[in-house]
Scaffold this motif. Sequence first.
Motif, mmCIF file in Angstrom:
data_model
loop_
_atom_site.group_PDB
_atom_site.id
_atom_site.type_symbol
_atom_site.label_atom_id
_atom_site.label_comp_id
_atom_site.label_asym_id
_atom_site.label_seq_id
_atom_site.Cartn_x
_atom_site.Cartn_y
_atom_site.Cartn_z
ATOM 1 N N MET A 141 115.077 105.885 53.568
ATOM 2 C CA MET A 141 115.590 106.550 54.760
ATOM 3 C C MET A 141 116.874 107.318 54.424
ATOM 4 S SD MET A 141 113.222 105.785 56.813
ATOM 5 C CE MET A 141 113.939 106.901 58.045
ATOM 6 N N CYS A 142 116.860 108.619 54.688
ATOM 7 C CA CYS A 142 118.048 109.458 54.497
ATOM 8 C C CYS A 142 118.941 109.412 55.732
ATOM 9 C CB CYS A 142 117.636 110.896 54.220
ATOM 10 S SG CYS A 142 116.590 111.086 52.772
ATOM 11 N N SER A 143 118.347 109.136 56.872
ATOM 12 C CA SER A 143 119.078 108.885 58.111
ATOM 13 C C SER A 143 118.372 107.734 58.813
ATOM 14 C CB SER A 143 119.139 110.134 58.995
ATOM 15 O OG SER A 143 117.857 110.690 59.212
ATOM 16 N N PRO A 144 119.076 106.947 59.601
ATOM 17 C CA PRO A 144 118.492 105.714 60.146
ATOM 18 C C PRO A 144 117.200 105.941 60.926
ATOM 19 C CG PRO A 144 120.863 105.698 60.459
ATOM 20 C CD PRO A 144 120.509 107.067 59.949
ATOM 21 N N LEU A 145 116.279 105.015 60.741
ATOM 22 C CA LEU A 145 115.024 104.996 61.492
ATOM 23 C C LEU A 145 115.264 104.265 62.806
ATOM 24 C CD1 LEU A 145 111.929 105.077 61.971
ATOM 25 C CD2 LEU A 145 111.762 103.060 60.481
ATOM 26 N N LEU A 146 115.005 104.956 63.914
ATOM 27 C CA LEU A 146 115.153 104.363 65.244
ATOM 28 C C LEU A 146 113.765 104.115 65.824
ATOM 29 C CD1 LEU A 146 117.990 106.611 66.753
ATOM 30 C CD2 LEU A 146 118.201 104.580 65.297
ATOM 31 N N VAL A 147 113.460 102.871 66.115
ATOM 32 C CA VAL A 147 112.168 102.500 66.708
ATOM 33 C C VAL A 147 112.439 101.996 68.113
ATOM 34 C CG1 VAL A 147 110.173 100.976 66.558
ATOM 35 C CG2 VAL A 147 111.127 101.986 64.482
ATOM 36 N N ARG A 148 111.982 102.759 69.081
ATOM 37 C CA ARG A 148 112.302 102.480 70.490
ATOM 38 C C ARG A 148 111.146 101.755 71.176
ATOM 39 N NH1 ARG A 148 114.291 107.609 73.295
ATOM 40 N NH2 ARG A 148 112.164 108.286 72.818
ATOM 41 N N LYS A 149 111.499 100.732 71.919
ATOM 42 C CA LYS A 149 110.550 100.021 72.769
ATOM 43 C C LYS A 149 110.910 100.313 74.219
ATOM 44 C CE LYS A 149 108.847 95.336 73.787
ATOM 45 N NZ LYS A 149 108.975 93.893 73.427
ATOM 46 N N HIS A 150 109.969 100.886 74.945
ATOM 47 C CA HIS A 150 110.231 101.281 76.339
ATOM 48 C C HIS A 150 109.422 100.390 77.269
ATOM 49 C CE1 HIS A 150 111.432 104.015 79.555
ATOM 50 N NE2 HIS A 150 110.181 103.924 80.010
ATOM 51 N N GLU A 151 110.123 99.597 78.057
ATOM 52 C CA GLU A 151 109.481 98.706 79.021
ATOM 53 C C GLU A 151 110.298 98.648 80.298
ATOM 54 O OE1 GLU A 151 107.008 95.393 76.390
ATOM 55 O OE2 GLU A 151 108.901 94.834 77.354
ATOM 56 N N ALA A 152 109.618 98.775 81.429
ATOM 57 C CA ALA A 152 110.265 98.682 82.748
ATOM 58 C C ALA A 152 111.475 99.607 82.845
ATOM 59 C CB ALA A 152 110.667 97.239 83.042
ATOM 60 N N ASP A 153 111.288 100.849 82.340
ATOM 61 C CA ASP A 153 112.341 101.871 82.379
ATOM 62 C C ASP A 153 113.586 101.485 81.588
ATOM 63 O OD1 ASP A 153 110.825 103.591 83.959
ATOM 64 O OD2 ASP A 153 111.482 102.604 85.804
ATOM 65 N N VAL A 154 113.436 100.571 80.651
ATOM 66 C CA VAL A 154 114.549 100.159 79.800
ATOM 67 C C VAL A 154 114.177 100.424 78.340
ATOM 68 C CG1 VAL A 154 115.982 98.232 79.013
ATOM 69 C CG2 VAL A 154 115.309 98.390 81.427
ATOM 70 N N ASP A 155 115.076 101.074 77.605
ATOM 71 C CA ASP A 155 114.856 101.340 76.187
ATOM 72 C C ASP A 155 115.592 100.304 75.342
ATOM 73 O OD1 ASP A 155 113.253 103.534 76.557
ATOM 74 O OD2 ASP A 155 114.914 104.964 76.495
ATOM 75 N N THR A 156 114.873 99.710 74.410
ATOM 76 C CA THR A 156 115.442 98.805 73.431
ATOM 77 C C THR A 156 115.108 99.328 72.047
ATOM 78 O OG1 THR A 156 115.064 96.920 74.913
ATOM 79 C CG2 THR A 156 115.534 96.414 72.613
ATOM 80 N N TYR A 157 116.088 99.321 71.150
ATOM 81 C CA TYR A 157 115.851 99.793 69.789
ATOM 82 C C TYR A 157 115.695 98.588 68.865
ATOM 83 C CZ TYR A 157 116.796 104.502 71.339
ATOM 84 O OH TYR A 157 116.717 105.708 71.980
ATOM 85 N N LEU A 158 114.632 98.602 68.073
ATOM 86 C CA LEU A 158 114.208 97.435 67.320
ATOM 87 C C LEU A 158 114.645 97.479 65.861
ATOM 88 C CD1 LEU A 158 110.535 97.174 68.659
ATOM 89 C CD2 LEU A 158 112.603 96.097 69.590
ATOM 90 N N ALA A 159 114.915 96.294 65.315
ATOM 91 C CA ALA A 159 115.162 96.133 63.885
ATOM 92 C C ALA A 159 113.850 95.846 63.170
ATOM 93 C CB ALA A 159 116.155 95.000 63.644
#
Length: 248
Positions: A138-156
């Motif tokens: 990764m040259c820049s961070p990988l962001l993996v988003r979980k979208h549930e109930a209109d809330v975004d959480t970013y996962l490790a």
Amino acid sequence: MKAGDTMKIVMNFTLQKSELVKDYSPAFVSFIKNALSEYDESLFNGIYKSAPDKEKDFCFAVKLDKPKFESDKIRLDSENVQMTISMLSAVEGIDFYNAFLKQKNKSYPFPCGNSITLNQVRMENHKPVHSQKVLIKMCSPLLVRKHEADVDTYLAYNDEDFQRCFALSVNKMLNNLVPDVNDTNIEIVPVKPFKTVVNTFGNKITGNIGIYQLNADTKVIDLLNHLGIGSRRSQGFGMFEIVAEVKQ
């Protein structure tokens, strides 16, 4: 360069002061927007104004010189900064390149009384991919988003839904940008992963850096090599380089 080629643009900058605010992504996005707007207002509007939530077909990464993270800023060993933009469309890439050329040797304001000057712009071709399994860094961070109930959480990388949400995000991007290509079997395998906390656009979110194995159809890997992976690619995230092809 042939019309069908895909490409990346490498830019070398000099900062007025060898430091940056931790949340530096908005400043580089602002530089890109300003360059495109001054070069061709219709090009800028097509990318950012007419459909602001439309999936962008480019990603970028910023390389800093031995950054040292302090409480409120990042100190660098020198004033040198490099930004690389990777994109799918060679036609759009040439427009970007010409737009950046017009900014050469101009000072552009950055936060906290700093400024940045573009010194050099060059184009590079991507190397073709020949394998269905590659090791990527990764040259820049990988962001993996979980979208549930209109809330975004970013996962490790070690979160339970990381793999599922990663595959969903990649397939959604491909459906939006390359509708005739879809690979539901895409997989990302942590090899030497690291979790990081990213400051971006006023938020602190979880990101992932390090080495991963990407498994997918060769054509899909080649596309992702140009487009990047994960969320917020056009805001300075998700760009990677292929460090090795894994023998089948």
